[in-house]
Structures are given as C-alpha cells and as structure tokens.
Scaffold this motif. Structure first.
Motif, PDB file in Angstrom:
ATOM      1  N   UNK A 107       0.878  -1.121   0.114  1.00 24.75           N
ATOM      2  CA  UNK A 107       0.049   0.152  -0.002  1.00 24.75           C
ATOM      3  C   UNK A 107       0.939   1.297  -0.146  1.00 24.75           C
ATOM      4  N   UNK A 108       0.809   2.016  -1.115  1.00 23.07           N
ATOM      5  CA  UNK A 108       1.754   3.181  -1.221  1.00 23.07           C
ATOM      6  C   UNK A 108       1.073   4.582  -0.879  1.00 23.07           C
ATOM      7  N   UNK A 109      -0.032   4.620  -0.892  1.00 26.27           N
ATOM      8  CA  UNK A 109      -0.603   6.148  -0.644  1.00 26.27           C
ATOM      9  C   UNK A 109      -1.517   5.970   0.352  1.00 26.27           C
ATOM     10  N   UNK A 110      -1.088   6.638   1.505  1.00 29.85           N
ATOM     11  CA  UNK A 110      -1.994   6.890   2.802  1.00 29.85           C
ATOM     12  C   UNK A 110      -1.352   8.069   3.453  1.00 29.85           C
ATOM     13  N   UNK A 111      -2.345   8.394   4.604  1.00 35.37           N
ATOM     14  CA  UNK A 111      -2.094   9.235   5.490  1.00 35.37           C
ATOM     15  C   UNK A 111      -2.044   8.583   6.905  1.00 35.37           C
ATOM     16  N   UNK A 112      -1.295   9.121   8.065  1.00 30.17           N
ATOM     17  CA  UNK A 112      -1.228   8.305   9.120  1.00 30.17           C
ATOM     18  C   UNK A 112      -0.608   9.084   9.951  1.00 30.17           C
ATOM     19  N   UNK A 113      -0.785   9.104  11.293  1.00 33.43           N
ATOM     20  CA  UNK A 113      -0.010   9.489  12.419  1.00 33.43           C
ATOM     21  C   UNK A 113       1.323   8.751  12.488  1.00 33.43           C
ATOM     22  N   UNK A 114       2.421   9.356  12.781  1.00 33.03           N
ATOM     23  CA  UNK A 114       3.732   8.616  12.942  1.00 33.03           C
ATOM     24  C   UNK A 114       4.495   9.254  14.058  1.00 33.03           C
ATOM     25  N   UNK A 115       5.416   8.415  14.450  1.00 36.74           N
ATOM     26  CA  UNK A 115       6.366   8.663  15.333  1.00 36.74           C
ATOM     27  C   UNK A 115       7.940   8.266  15.085  1.00 36.74           C
ATOM     28  N   UNK A 116       8.803   8.986  15.263  1.00 36.58           N
ATOM     29  CA  UNK A 116      10.342   8.742  14.742  1.00 36.58           C
ATOM     30  C   UNK A 116      11.262   9.223  15.767  1.00 36.58           C
ATOM     31  N   UNK A 117      12.340   8.208  15.684  1.00 33.14           N
ATOM     32  CA  UNK A 117      13.405   8.535  16.541  1.00 33.14           C
ATOM     33  C   UNK A 117      14.814   8.436  15.668  1.00 33.14           C
ATOM     34  N   UNK A 118      15.433   9.509  15.735  1.00 34.28           N
ATOM     35  CA  UNK A 118      16.654   9.486  14.802  1.00 34.28           C
ATOM     36  C   UNK A 118      17.726  10.174  15.530  1.00 34.28           C
ATOM     37  N   UNK A 119      18.908   9.497  15.432  1.00 36.72           N
ATOM     38  CA  UNK A 119      19.974   9.632  16.185  1.00 36.72           C
ATOM     39  C   UNK A 119      21.280   9.440  15.520  1.00 36.72           C
ATOM     40  N   UNK A 120      22.311  10.178  15.700  1.00 36.44           N
ATOM     41  CA  UNK A 120      23.766   9.965  15.175  1.00 36.44           C
ATOM     42  C   UNK A 120      24.544  10.258  16.230  1.00 36.44           C
ATOM     43  N   UNK A 121      25.848  10.663  16.036  1.00 35.09           N
ATOM     44  CA  UNK A 121      27.000  11.086  16.895  1.00 35.09           C
ATOM     45  C   UNK A 121      26.933  12.199  17.552  1.00 35.09           C
ATOM     46  N   UNK A 122      25.787  13.181  16.935  1.00 33.45           N
ATOM     47  CA  UNK A 122      25.860  14.579  17.338  1.00 33.45           C
ATOM     48  C   UNK A 122      24.123  14.803  17.888  1.00 33.45           C
ATOM     49  N   UNK A 123      23.381  13.907  17.370  1.00 28.58           N
ATOM     50  CA  UNK A 123      21.735  14.505  17.719  1.00 28.58           C
ATOM     51  C   UNK A 123      21.138  13.194  18.178  1.00 28.58           C
ATOM     52  N   UNK A 124      20.031  13.705  18.976  1.00 27.89           N
ATOM     53  CA  UNK A 124      19.292  12.721  19.398  1.00 27.89           C
ATOM     54  C   UNK A 124      17.728  13.124  19.425  1.00 27.89           C
ATOM     55  N   UNK A 125      17.005  12.987  18.230  1.00 29.31           N
ATOM     56  CA  UNK A 125      15.679  13.649  17.948  1.00 29.31           C
ATOM     57  C   UNK A 125      14.617  12.624  18.096  1.00 29.31           C
ATOM     58  N   UNK A 126      13.463  13.139  18.776  1.00 25.91           N
ATOM     59  CA  UNK A 126      12.216  12.313  18.572  1.00 25.91           C
ATOM     60  C   UNK A 126      11.149  13.303  18.211  1.00 25.91           C
TER      61      UNK A 126
END
Length: 218
Positions: free
Chosen positions: A46-65
């Motif tokens: 399923x390729x076309x949709x809308x939705x709530x999302x939650x993301x956690x992204x991090x590297x050696x410099x940042x920690x973002x949610x």
C-alpha cells in the motif's frame, strides 16, 4: 529542524483503520529455520496513505524524537509531514517533482513555529529527503530481501524486507498482514553513524486531496 527527521514514511478502531476492511494476505508465516523454507517474492505494498507517525533519529551529534501526522502521495509526488518536537511545530513539504539536476535532492519547504512564536517562519531549500515515495512494486524494484517475521507490539507478526540505497544506506520495511507499511528503519554506515526508526499508526489508505499540500510557504 524537523525536516531532517523524515526519511528518504497505526491504533485500531472505527476512527481510523480503513485497512480493517482489507482482506489479509494469503501468505503463510514460515518457520525461518526449516528445510521446507521457500524464499518469498517481494509483495506489492500500500503506497498512498495518511497516518500518524513517530520517529526516533540519532547519530553521534543529535538525538531527536518527533511525532505528528504524515501524508504520502506517490500519485502527486508529494509528502507532507506535520511534526511536533521540543519547543517547535512544523509543517514540512517535499515536492519530488522538483529536484536538483542529479536528482539526489528534493525541494523542501517548512512552515515553523518555534519557541512559542505566533507568526510562522517560512524556509525553502533542497535537501536529501529522509522520507520515501514508493510505488506498489517498490520492494521488487529494489530487489528487497526477505528478513523473516518479527513481533510488533501494535500489529503482532510483521514481515521484514531489507534493501540498500546508495553506497551506505540500509533500509528495512515492516509490513502487516495486509502488506501495509507500518514501520521502516534506516541505518547509514557513514561517519555520523545515523539510525532512524519510524512507526506509522492510525493508517488511512487511499488518495489524498491536493489541498493538503497547499500552504502559505511555497
């Protein structure tokens, strides 16, 4: 900025889950360590949709949610991601029809409210997106490899499909029983050692009204 949180992407009830009306995929769960195991072919998704999302992204410099609501429209070649993080609210638009000459960077416009501001700030630039637009046969196009079944806290058994993007980016899609994308992870083996995991919930499949992609920041 929240725009850097979105890659290269859902709870149950009458309010949201249109996929409750979708027939489950008739693909039996196989025992991973079995002489009878058969390597499955990548399914259409399923390729076309809308939705709530939650993301956690991090590297050696940042920690973002970040959390919010996302609209993905391959038919219009656009993505909208509304997000909230510490001290900021943003509406981020990606226009995949407007790219740099080599096609690696996509036009991105951001309408943001930072630090309690009542007047938004508009920013526009090109960047390498961290959110994908994908056709239904995307996994086949990228020769995705079946990586078994995992248990998801929201969806129960989900199938994992992994593939590479470029020289150092590894991506894994997680599909529910209706082959709807419910999570994706990516890891970049570069000097920043970047990893991000994105969860979708309250997914509503189907076409998205074009007015969704209209903002005062164009």
């Amino acid at each position: 900025m929240l725009s850097c949180f979105f890659f290269l992407a859902l709870l149950f009830g009458n309010v949201c889950l249109a996929q409750n009306n979708v027939s489950p995929v008739n693909t039996p769960i196989q025992k991973f360590y079995s002489s009878n195991f058969v390597n499955p072919s990548p399914p259409n998704i399923t390729s076309e949709f809308r939705a709530n999302y939650m993301q956690h992204k991090f590297d050696i410099n940042v920690n973002n949610i970040v959390t919010g609501f996302m609209y993905l429209s391959p038919s219009q070649q656009k993505v909208r991601a509304d997000g909230a993080a510490d001290g900021s609210l943003e509406v981020s638009m990606f226009d995949f029809k407007n790219t740099t000459a080599n096609g690696t960077q996509v036009a991105n416009s951001i309408l943001s409210f930072v630090g309690g501001a009542t007047d938004p700030i508009c920013s526009s630039f090109f960047l390498e997106p961290f959110v994908l637009l994908f056709p239904e046969d995307f996994l086949s196009q990228f020769n995705a490899v079946y990586a078994g079944v995992q248990h998801d806290d929201l969806y129960g058994p989900v199938t994992a499909w992994t593939f590479s993007r470029g020289d150092n980016l590894q991506v894994t899609f997680f599909l529910d029983t209706t082959n709807t994308l419910v999570r994706y992870d990516f890891a970049a083996s570069d000097t920043l050692r970047t990893f991000a995991t994105t969860r979708f919930f309250n997914i509503i499949p189907g076409p998205i009204n074009s007015t969704v992609f209209e903002t005062s920041c164009q």
